[in-house]
Design a protein around this motif. Structure first.
Motif, PDB file in Angstrom:
ATOM      1  N   PHE A  36       0.821  -1.213   0.000  1.00  0.00           N
ATOM      2  CA  PHE A  36       0.000   0.000   0.000  1.00  0.00           C
ATOM      3  C   PHE A  36       0.857   1.268   0.000  1.00  0.00           C
ATOM      4  O   PHE A  36       0.519   2.257   0.622  1.00  0.00           O
ATOM      5  N   ARG A  37       1.968   1.230  -0.700  1.00  0.00           N
ATOM      6  CA  ARG A  37       2.867   2.388  -0.793  1.00  0.00           C
ATOM      7  C   ARG A  37       2.524   3.154  -2.073  1.00  0.00           C
ATOM      8  O   ARG A  37       3.156   3.006  -3.101  1.00  0.00           O
ATOM      9  N   TRP A  38       1.465   3.967  -1.957  1.00  0.00           N
ATOM     10  CA  TRP A  38       0.903   4.642  -3.119  1.00  0.00           C
ATOM     11  C   TRP A  38       1.886   5.575  -3.795  1.00  0.00           C
ATOM     12  O   TRP A  38       2.004   5.562  -5.029  1.00  0.00           O
ATOM     13  N   GLU A  39       2.579   6.416  -3.058  1.00  0.00           N
ATOM     14  CA  GLU A  39       3.518   7.359  -3.676  1.00  0.00           C
ATOM     15  C   GLU A  39       4.611   6.619  -4.437  1.00  0.00           C
ATOM     16  O   GLU A  39       5.014   7.038  -5.522  1.00  0.00           O
ATOM     17  N   ASP A  40       5.105   5.523  -3.880  1.00  0.00           N
ATOM     18  CA  ASP A  40       6.110   4.729  -4.578  1.00  0.00           C
ATOM     19  C   ASP A  40       5.531   4.132  -5.863  1.00  0.00           C
ATOM     20  O   ASP A  40       6.213   4.069  -6.890  1.00  0.00           O
ATOM     21  N   GLN A  41       4.274   3.704  -5.813  1.00  0.00           N
ATOM     22  CA  GLN A  41       3.631   3.172  -7.017  1.00  0.00           C
ATOM     23  C   GLN A  41       3.511   4.250  -8.085  1.00  0.00           C
ATOM     24  O   GLN A  41       3.785   3.996  -9.255  1.00  0.00           O
ATOM     25  N   PHE A  42       3.088   5.442  -7.675  1.00  0.00           N
ATOM     26  CA  PHE A  42       2.980   6.535  -8.634  1.00  0.00           C
ATOM     27  C   PHE A  42       4.336   6.781  -9.293  1.00  0.00           C
ATOM     28  O   PHE A  42       4.436   6.900 -10.514  1.00  0.00           O
ATOM     29  N   ASN A  43       5.377   6.861  -8.477  1.00  0.00           N
ATOM     30  CA  ASN A  43       6.707   7.178  -8.989  1.00  0.00           C
ATOM     31  C   ASN A  43       7.280   6.075  -9.880  1.00  0.00           C
ATOM     32  O   ASN A  43       8.087   6.356 -10.763  1.00  0.00           O
ATOM     33  N   LEU A  44       6.883   4.833  -9.667  1.00  0.00           N
ATOM     34  CA  LEU A  44       7.356   3.726 -10.491  1.00  0.00           C
ATOM     35  C   LEU A  44       6.574   3.576 -11.794  1.00  0.00           C
ATOM     36  O   LEU A  44       7.012   2.884 -12.706  1.00  0.00           O
ATOM     37  N   SER A  45       5.417   4.210 -11.881  1.00  0.00           N
ATOM     38  CA  SER A  45       4.596   4.060 -13.080  1.00  0.00           C
ATOM     39  C   SER A  45       5.253   4.767 -14.263  1.00  0.00           C
ATOM     40  O   SER A  45       6.139   5.601 -14.100  1.00  0.00           O
ATOM     41  N   LEU A  46       4.814   4.425 -15.461  1.00  0.00           N
ATOM     42  CA  LEU A  46       5.377   5.034 -16.665  1.00  0.00           C
ATOM     43  C   LEU A  46       5.054   6.520 -16.748  1.00  0.00           C
ATOM     44  O   LEU A  46       5.813   7.295 -17.309  1.00  0.00           O
ATOM     45  N   ASP A  47       3.916   6.918 -16.182  1.00  0.00           N
ATOM     46  CA  ASP A  47       3.496   8.320 -16.205  1.00  0.00           C
ATOM     47  C   ASP A  47       2.961   8.665 -14.810  1.00  0.00           C
ATOM     48  O   ASP A  47       1.759   8.574 -14.553  1.00  0.00           O
ATOM     49  N   PRO A  48       3.858   9.046 -13.888  1.00  0.00           N
ATOM     50  CA  PRO A  48       3.444   9.296 -12.499  1.00  0.00           C
ATOM     51  C   PRO A  48       2.313  10.306 -12.339  1.00  0.00           C
ATOM     52  O   PRO A  48       1.419  10.105 -11.521  1.00  0.00           O
ATOM     53  N   GLU A  49       2.339  11.390 -13.116  1.00  0.00           N
ATOM     54  CA  GLU A  49       1.290  12.403 -12.966  1.00  0.00           C
ATOM     55  C   GLU A  49      -0.075  11.856 -13.364  1.00  0.00           C
ATOM     56  O   GLU A  49      -1.069  12.088 -12.686  1.00  0.00           O
ATOM     57  N   THR A  50      -0.129  11.104 -14.453  1.00  0.00           N
ATOM     58  CA  THR A  50      -1.397  10.515 -14.882  1.00  0.00           C
ATOM     59  C   THR A  50      -1.863   9.480 -13.866  1.00  0.00           C
ATOM     60  O   THR A  50      -3.056   9.390 -13.569  1.00  0.00           O
ATOM     61  N   ALA A  51      -0.943   8.716 -13.314  1.00  0.00           N
ATOM     62  CA  ALA A  51      -1.300   7.733 -12.290  1.00  0.00           C
ATOM     63  C   ALA A  51      -1.943   8.426 -11.096  1.00  0.00           C
ATOM     64  O   ALA A  51      -2.975   7.971 -10.579  1.00  0.00           O
ATOM     65  N   ARG A  52      -1.346   9.529 -10.654  1.00  0.00           N
ATOM     66  CA  ARG A  52      -1.929  10.286  -9.531  1.00  0.00           C
ATOM     67  C   ARG A  52      -3.318  10.819  -9.890  1.00  0.00           C
ATOM     68  O   ARG A  52      -4.231  10.776  -9.080  1.00  0.00           O
ATOM     69  N   GLU A  53      -3.451  11.337 -11.111  1.00  0.00           N
ATOM     70  CA  GLU A  53      -4.743  11.886 -11.543  1.00  0.00           C
ATOM     71  C   GLU A  53      -5.828  10.817 -11.546  1.00  0.00           C
ATOM     72  O   GLU A  53      -6.942  11.060 -11.070  1.00  0.00           O
ATOM     73  N   PHE A  54      -5.521   9.632 -12.068  1.00  0.00           N
ATOM     74  CA  PHE A  54      -6.518   8.556 -12.090  1.00  0.00           C
ATOM     75  C   PHE A  54      -6.861   8.117 -10.670  1.00  0.00           C
ATOM     76  O   PHE A  54      -8.022   7.864 -10.349  1.00  0.00           O
ATOM     77  N   HIS A  55      -5.864   8.013  -9.807  1.00  0.00           N
ATOM     78  CA  HIS A  55      -6.110   7.645  -8.412  1.00  0.00           C
ATOM     79  C   HIS A  55      -7.022   8.677  -7.761  1.00  0.00           C
ATOM     80  O   HIS A  55      -7.978   8.336  -7.066  1.00  0.00           O
TER      81      HIS A  55
END
Length: 123
Positions: A36-55
């Motif tokens: 459940f380390r959301w920020e780490d997941q966002f940062n590891l994604s291919l597009d961190p900003e889009t990942a945060r937006e969808f979340h």
């Protein structure tokens, strides 16, 4: 593999044996998801900003970024949270995870029967 949506990766993770088929990046992403380390997941994604937006579309509160559940199942039906709880219960009881599952199911069955065995109970 391109992750079009952040939550998509979580749904697909249940269908894939990530330990043997995923890239190192995919394995790190899954590890962070199970913790459940959301920020780490966002940062590891291919597009961190889009990942945060969808979340944030479904869980906009800042506290949701530290929550131990996602928007897919919510806090009461999160399979990763349930797995974490089973492992914790097994460790506390000093029993194997399989035994913990059996014991937990027996306890829930007893609780269900004692409260009238109603599938849809009025609250």
């Amino acid at each position: 593999m391109i992750f079009a949506r952040f939550e998509w990766s979580r749904r697909e993770a249940s269908d894939i044996d990530w330990r043997s088929t995923a890239s190192p990046q995919g394995r790190r992403l899954l590890e962070k998801a199970s913790q459940f380390r959301w920020e780490d997941q966002f940062n590891l994604s291919l597009d961190p900003e889009t990942a945060r937006e969808f979340h944030d579309e479904t869980l906009p509160a800042e506290g949701a970024k530290t929550a131990h559940f996602c928007s897919m199942c919510g806090p009461h039906f999160c399979s990763m949270k349930i797995t974490e709880d089973v492992r914790k219960f097994a460790a506390e009881q000093g029993i194997a995870e399989e035994a913990a599952i059996k014991k937990g199911l027996e306890q829930k069955a007893t609780e269900f029967n004692e409260t009238g065995a109603e599938l849809y109970a009025k609250t």
